[in-house]
Motif scaffolding. Structure first.
Motif, mmCIF file in Angstrom:
data_model
loop_
_atom_site.group_PDB
_atom_site.id
_atom_site.type_symbol
_atom_site.label_atom_id
_atom_site.label_comp_id
_atom_site.label_asym_id
_atom_site.label_seq_id
_atom_site.Cartn_x
_atom_site.Cartn_y
_atom_site.Cartn_z
ATOM 1 N N UNK A 184 7.543 -4.877 2.804
ATOM 2 C CA UNK A 184 6.131 -4.480 2.880
ATOM 3 C C UNK A 184 5.198 -5.589 2.413
ATOM 4 N N UNK A 209 0.909 4.092 1.856
ATOM 5 C CA UNK A 209 1.456 4.566 3.130
ATOM 6 C C UNK A 209 1.874 6.034 3.112
ATOM 7 N N UNK A 261 -2.958 -3.051 10.065
ATOM 8 C CA UNK A 261 -3.414 -1.726 9.640
ATOM 9 C C UNK A 261 -2.786 -0.617 10.475
ATOM 10 N N UNK A 262 -1.472 -0.634 10.589
ATOM 11 C CA UNK A 262 -0.793 0.436 11.316
ATOM 12 C C UNK A 262 0.655 0.508 10.852
ATOM 13 N N UNK A 263 1.274 1.653 11.068
ATOM 14 C CA UNK A 263 2.680 1.803 10.685
ATOM 15 C C UNK A 263 3.597 0.937 11.543
ATOM 16 N N UNK A 264 3.074 0.512 12.696
ATOM 17 C CA UNK A 264 3.892 -0.332 13.559
ATOM 18 C C UNK A 264 4.034 -1.722 12.944
ATOM 19 N N UNK A 322 2.846 -2.495 9.599
ATOM 20 C CA UNK A 322 3.152 -2.434 8.167
ATOM 21 C C UNK A 322 4.442 -1.631 8.056
ATOM 22 N N UNK A 353 0.828 -1.216 0.000
ATOM 23 C CA UNK A 353 0.000 0.000 0.000
ATOM 24 C C UNK A 353 0.856 1.258 0.000
ATOM 25 N N UNK A 410 7.682 0.166 6.783
ATOM 26 C CA UNK A 410 8.306 0.754 5.601
ATOM 27 C C UNK A 410 9.743 1.116 5.971
#
Lengths: 173, 793
Positions: free
Chosen positions: B701, B185, B713-716, B718, B183, B720
């Motif tokens: 990713x 992001x 569903x979070x930057x933690x 998912x 995704x 990058x």
């Protein structure tokens, strides 16, 4: 039905559902006293009560870093701190960084070196870099990487942000 | 003037660096209603009943809307308008919006969601894309005619003689590749603010790449005339394709404003951004490649299955791009592919940087590397000489114009010291190559029409300042800066004399939006044409003031005879206001002076402006860009057509830890042919950004689903890449000038992402001898491949 004024509603909402406290914060050398939910985070206080929208909310849960502000000179994530807990501190947001409308060296360097694309992470990057540059005369490459890695930037690949910080350091020598 | 080619500071930087820039969520409107969406907990279920009694009774809730409030569905492509603003009768993915509540505060709206009682009957969800091709009694989109399964779109094309090509190959390699969902992001969550006026006109501020399509969709879904809708894109916190569709929340915010007469606001949480997705299609690709040692690539066959998720989005285009973008950068005489896009009960996929071309590019470049290994040839040396010829046609009738990739590869080889390293590094260290090919804007508009693809209006008033009005969306890539540079160069004015008003459907003439790497090429050409038109007016006034005779004016339409050098010229009968009309008025516009060389005389720009204004008032001109007529007549011939193509080369160097499988990309050398680099600062920014995003897809990713629900569903969760993962980067971008590009430019925003990923995979092979056929190349994948290889020994 005619809608009631927003101010009333906001207050009613608070009274009904949360404990309300008067919170007084010193932000960019201005004192803001507001009756807010005792659970209001610093990021929402800054954006909604003080209308300082330079502080960005990308996740509201401590992951993206975009809401960083300086509390007594140290960067913290404003979404993870309740506003009422920092009442004795001096808080600096991106709006309080430039002095008399003059860009600071790191701000200037970021503009000149193309370190800004969409700009959503920029305020946080500036504040974190400001802290690094205030506390280190000649930060190492690793320290610079560490400084920028606390904030997510999806546009630049971080390279130009690191370069902008390096240029400020070079300018000091 | 020397604006073009100089490292030009981006417009808006000052606002961004001081925190003054207003993004959508920063815009304050009077007394708004805050909207929250109740989303589906099920991947596939029938909605039996929705009970709103308790929520309507809640004081402070002003409006509740459901799917029944919207008659029309929508979608960015006219051929797949299959998405409802709110689910009707059935929910098709976990996270699909079902009910919208508008309340006086955000807190109230959130709490109100708990009072909504929806009864669902769960259905057996279609989660596996392969299974979606099986006959089903309970399809995701039963409204699609002539179908028994969940196929959304099947495309196929074939050129040349595939079998003959394979017969004449010295080696044939084939394999199956799998790619997960990734995704965009971007950091700014979706947000829409609607301001409604007394006469029910809607002013919609939205975080979008495509104000024009939002304008169309809102008008259609809400059944209000287009002139009652105005869409504005404020500062935007990143898009990468993730904000290039109209979205349900935009329809909902506008609808609530119309129903209540109140201003509205909706901002997504990060979790909701992941649920909305629209990211890269997960895919399974079977590919077969035949290569001749002397003649290069002979035949390529691809069977591709892409998982579209619950709705159409850009999917039809994605299906074609999965095949057609493999027609470059190499000569490929025989080529065939088919692609199935299927619906599944997952968040929909759409356009993401490198749209459709990224995963098949990985497959092709890895197979080509394997073929080179089989043939015992150096993969860089082999590629040299087998690239497309400039000014030629590909088998599927893409018009190829400038090509710099052959010399670019040589430069990248020299810079990376390829020949000293390839096959010679110690175990665990490796170097690999990959090349890419991408469009500079789609030649055909999404909504078929004869309008120019971009129009830019330019005005000059008595103060001499220039204002450009363009519908193009600056999403951080710097398109406003690019537009201003066009005028600066043509009119000899400093950048700060040129202001850009953009992405406002009321003030700006039409531009289709920021996607498919079209803005520099199309809006740039339109801006340049506008500046040339106003320059003609100024030149006339200058000659009058200098009391000199102006040279006879030549036809502004430039000959496009460069194509006649190709073998099979298509017909050109489109008299579009020429791309790249020459400036031959005999004057020099520089540093706010207009001078004539022969007489050695000059006048001040500002005096000329005032002279030109004397009789007609403020100067108003419009420049346009229409793409030329291109392409064949076969089915799908329009897909992938572009006025110009970028090509790129990546050479990556990796370190693979054999005991953990961890891959570290240490250095990358990139050549990208963007024609003339208009603004090196922006070009580097786009390339570095592509490297960052490509690195993420290559190594880490991946969206995880369980029963169709997004698990990370979070930057933690998912992940990058951070600054620590970024490799050392060497950039080369000195391609030859593109004949039709504005001041010789081509695209730079997307094309570089795709070839980077296979160059890493090929470097991994050079390092430890394992071929990777899936992404991401995470440590566990490499380690199990290494163990399998050990086991075989």
């Amino acid at each position: 039905m005619v809608g009631k004024a927003a101010g009333n509603w906001r207050f009613k909402d608070k009274v009904l559902n949360d404990l309300v406290e008067v919170v007084t914060l010193n932000i960019n050398s201005v004192s803001y006293s507001r009756a807010v939910s005792s659970l209001m985070t610093l990021s929402h206080f800054i954006r909604e009560e003080c209308d300082l929208t330079g502080t960005k909310i990308g996740c509201d849960r401590g992951e993206c870093g975009c809401c960083s502000v300086l509390v007594d000179g140290k960067p913290i994530l404003a979404c993870l701190v309740l506003a009422k807990f920092v009442q004795d501190a001096e808080i600096t947001t991106i709006e309080g960084i430039s002095v008399d409308g003059q860009l600071t060296p790191i701000q200037e360097s970021m503009v000149e070196n193309g370190a800004i694309q969409c700009g959503f992470c920029t305020p946080s990057m500036v504040l974190n870099a400001t802290h690094l540059l205030n506390t280190h005369k000649a930060p190492s490459k690793n320290q610079i990487k560490k400084c920028v890695s606390g904030t997510i930037c999806r546009c630049t690949g971080y390279t130009k942000i690191e370069k902008a910080i390096e240029k400020v350091v070079e300018g000091r020598e | 003037m020397n604006t073009i080619g100089s490292r030009t500071i981006m417009k808006g930087s000052l606002e961004k660096v001081t925190g003054a820039a207003k993004y959508t969520d920063d815009i304050k409107v009077k007394n708004p209603l805050y909207i929250k969406l109740l989303r589906s907990p099920h991947a596939f279920a029938k909605i039996v009943s929705i009970n709103l009694d308790r929520v309507i009774a809640l004081e402070g809730v002003k409006c509740v809307v459901t799917g029944a409030d919207f008659k029309n569905t929508f979608g960015v492509l006219p051929i797949s308008k299959d998405e409802p603003a709110l689910a009707r009768d059935v929910v098709r993915y976990v996270g699909e919006p079902v009910v919208a509540v508008a309340a006086e505060t955000i807190g109230l709206a959130k709490r109100a969601l708990d009072l909504i009682d929806i009864k669902y009957i769960e259905k057996r969800a279609h989660l596996n894309p392969s299974h979606s091709l099986r006959k089903s009694e309970d399809r995701i989109h039963p409204e699609l005619p002539n179908r028994e399964n969940n196929l959304h779109k099947h495309v196929e094309q074939s050129f040349g003689d595939l079998e003959n090509g394979f017969e004449n190959s010295d080696t044939i390699v084939s394999s199956e590749f799998t790619f997960p969902s990734v995704t965009h992001a971007f950091t700014e969550p979706h947000c829409t603010v609607v301001e409604i006026s007394g006469d029910k006109e809607l002013k919609i501020y939205s975080a979008t790449q495509v104000p024009h399509y939002v304008h169309r969709a809102v008008s259609e879904v809400l059944e209000v005339p287009m002139h009652k809708v105005r869409v504005i894109k404020p500062y935007l916190g990143g898009g990468f394709g993730g904000k290039s569709d109209p979205f349900p929340h935009e329809m909902v915010a506008a609808k609530v404003a119309l129903l209540t007469g109140r201003n509205t606001k909706i901002t997504f949480s990060r979790e909701e951004v992941f649920f909305s997705h629209h990211g890269r299609h997960p895919s399974k690709i079977k590919m077969k490649l035949g290569v001749s040692k002397d003649d290069g690539l002979k035949s390529l066959e691809g069977n591709i299955l892409i998982d579209g998720g619950a709705y159409g989005s850009f999917g039809v285009v994605t299906s074609y791009y999965n095949g057609v973008l493999l027609q470059g950068p190499y000569n490929l005489p025989n080529f065939s592919f088919n692609c199935d896009r299927v619906y599944t009960n997952k968040p929909m996929c759409g356009a993401m940087r490198g749209h459709g071309g990224v995963n098949p590019r990985f497959a092709m470049e890895v197979l080509l590397d394997e073929a080179c290994t089989n043939l015992g040839v150096d993969p860089c040396e082999f590629r040299l000489g087998h690239f497309l010829k400039p000014y030629s046609l590909t088998p599927n009738e893409f018009r190829i114009t400038s090509v710099s990739v052959n010399s670019g590869l040589k430069k990248a080889m020299a810079k990376s010291k390829w020949s000293e390293k390839y096959g010679k590094l110690p175990f665990g260290k490796g170097i690999g190559v990959g090349c890419g090919f991408f469009i500079s804007g789609s030649n055909l508009p999404i909504h078929w029409n004869q309008m120019p693809q971009s129009s830019v209006r330019l005005t000059i008033d008595f103060d001499g300042g220039v204002t450009l009005y363009s519908g193009a969306s600056d999403i951080g890539q710097g398109s406003d800066t690019m537009l201003a540079m066009m005028a600066s160069e043509v009119l000899g004015l400093p950048m700060d004399m040129i202001k850009v008003v953009s992405a406002d459907t009321r003030l700006c003439p039409i531009d289709l939006g920021s996607y498919s790497s079209r803005v520099t090429f199309m809006a740039g050409n339109a801006a340049r044409n506008a500046a040339i038109r106003v320059r003609k007016i100024l030149a006339k006034a200058a000659y009058e003031m200098l009391e000199l005779k102006a040279p006879k004016e030549k036809d502004a339409n430039v000959d496009i005879d460069f194509f006649k050098q190709g073998q099979n010229p298509p017909k050109y009968d489109s008299p579009y206001l020429g791309a790249n009309p020459k400036i031959d008025d005999g004057l020099t516009f520089s540093d706010q002076k207009i001078s004539e060389a022969q007489a050695g005389e000059s006048v001040d720009y500002i005096d000329v402006v005032r002279r030109a204004l004397d009789f007609g008032g403020a100067l108003n001109v419009q420049g346009v860009y229409s793409s030329p007529k291109l392409g064949g007549t076969f089915k799908g011939a329009g897909a992938g057509l572009s006025p110009a193509y970028s090509m790129s080369v990546f050479i990556s160097e990796v370190d693979v830890n054999p005991s953990t499988g961890a891959v570290k990309v240490e250095k990358v050398t990139c050549f990208h042919d963007c024609g003339v680099a208009l603004n090196p600062l922006a070009v580097e920014g786009q390339l570095e950004g592509s490297i960052h995003m490509g690195l993420g897809q290559a190594l880490m990713e991946r969206i995880e689903h369980t029963e169709g629900a997004v698990q990370n569903a979070s930057f933690l969760n998912y992940k990058i890449p951070s600054a620590f993962e970024m490799p050392e980067i060497e950039l080369i971008y000195d391609g030859e000038a593109e004949v039709e590009g504005p001041f010789g430019a081509k695209e730079v925003g997307e094309g570089a992402l795709a070839p980077f990923i296979p160059s890493i995979a090929n470097a991994v092979y050079d390092a430890v001898g394992v071929r990777v056929r899936q992404l991401p190349m995470s440590a566990d994948v490499i380690l199990s491949a290494l163990r399998e290889k050990e086991g075989k020994k």
